[in-house]
Design an enzyme around this catalytic site. Structure first.
Site, mmCIF file in Angstrom:
data_model
loop_
_atom_site.group_PDB
_atom_site.id
_atom_site.type_symbol
_atom_site.label_atom_id
_atom_site.label_comp_id
_atom_site.label_asym_id
_atom_site.label_seq_id
_atom_site.Cartn_x
_atom_site.Cartn_y
_atom_site.Cartn_z
ATOM 1 N N LEU A 1 0.594 -1.243 -0.174
ATOM 2 C CA LEU A 1 -0.062 -0.009 0.056
ATOM 3 C C LEU A 1 0.985 1.232 -0.013
ATOM 4 C CD1 LEU A 1 -2.563 -0.923 2.703
ATOM 5 C CD2 LEU A 1 -2.885 -1.131 0.378
ATOM 6 N N ASP A 2 0.326 2.259 -0.585
ATOM 7 C CA ASP A 2 1.271 3.532 -0.981
ATOM 8 C C ASP A 2 1.290 4.091 0.484
ATOM 9 O OD1 ASP A 2 1.698 3.201 -3.545
ATOM 10 O OD2 ASP A 2 0.087 4.637 -4.227
ATOM 11 N N LYS A 3 2.737 4.976 0.837
ATOM 12 C CA LYS A 3 2.759 5.689 2.143
ATOM 13 C C LYS A 3 1.620 6.392 2.303
ATOM 14 C CE LYS A 3 6.261 8.363 4.362
ATOM 15 N NZ LYS A 3 7.612 8.820 4.036
ATOM 16 N N SER A 4 0.972 7.165 1.307
ATOM 17 C CA SER A 4 -0.091 8.172 1.456
ATOM 18 C C SER A 4 -1.664 7.407 1.528
ATOM 19 C CB SER A 4 -0.069 9.153 0.373
ATOM 20 O OG SER A 4 -0.321 8.502 -0.656
ATOM 21 N N SER A 5 -1.540 6.018 1.552
ATOM 22 C CA SER A 5 -2.705 5.295 1.833
ATOM 23 C C SER A 5 -2.783 4.609 3.061
ATOM 24 C CB SER A 5 -2.780 4.279 0.626
ATOM 25 O OG SER A 5 -1.979 3.365 0.497
#
Length: 154
Positions: free
Chosen positions: A109-113
């Site tokens: 999962l992306d860091k911003s998610s």
């Protein structure tokens, strides 16, 4: 008669590293089987033998496997290495990590998610869930803060 498996295969199946990397660890004398330094070609009985890499024992049986479902918050990366910032493993207590041995995230999962992520020491399950040959469908839900435009879709 017990099923014997090569040490590097056992280590890879349990998610510590790849077979090739395990072979290198054997060559570097970093692996012990029942407190004796392992050699290439050594086979083990996964139910009885104790495999150690550094200070970590490798999970031997299903009861030694760990499965943690974690709601990853924004700001953490899905990696076993902290070289790029805080990881989801930083959310697990040192005490719990010492019981499970090496854990790693299954998927990304992306860091911003934020969202649900599986952490485990079960290399076989990880392979079945992540390897492209198994064709698992992935589904993501995205929430945006403005009306959706065609260029946003691209």
């Amino acid at each position: 008669m017990p099923e014997l498996v090569r040490i590097q295969k056992f280590i890879a199946q349990n998610g510590y590293c790849s077979r090739r990397q395990a072979e290198e660890l054997v060559k570097l004398k970093k692996i012990k089987i029942n407190n004796k330094t392992a050699k290439l070609g050594d086979k083990i009985d996964a139910e009885k033998d104790r495999v150690k890499i550094g200070k970590n024992f490798i999970a031997k049986t299903a009861k030694d496997k760990a499965y943690i479902l974690l709601n990853k918050p924004i700001g953490y990366i899905c990696s076993a290495s902290s070289s790029q910032g805080k990881t989801v493993l930083d959310l697990i207590s040192k005490k719990d990590l010492s019981k499970t041995g090496r854990l790693y995230p299954v998927g990304r999962l992306d860091k911003s998610s934020e969202g649900l992520i599986l952490l485990t020491n079960d290399g076989e399950l990880t392979n079945k869930l992540m390897h492209p040959r198994y064709n698992h469908e992935k589904e993501y839900e995205v929430i945006i803060n403005r009306p959706l435009r065609r260029k946003d879709i691209k």
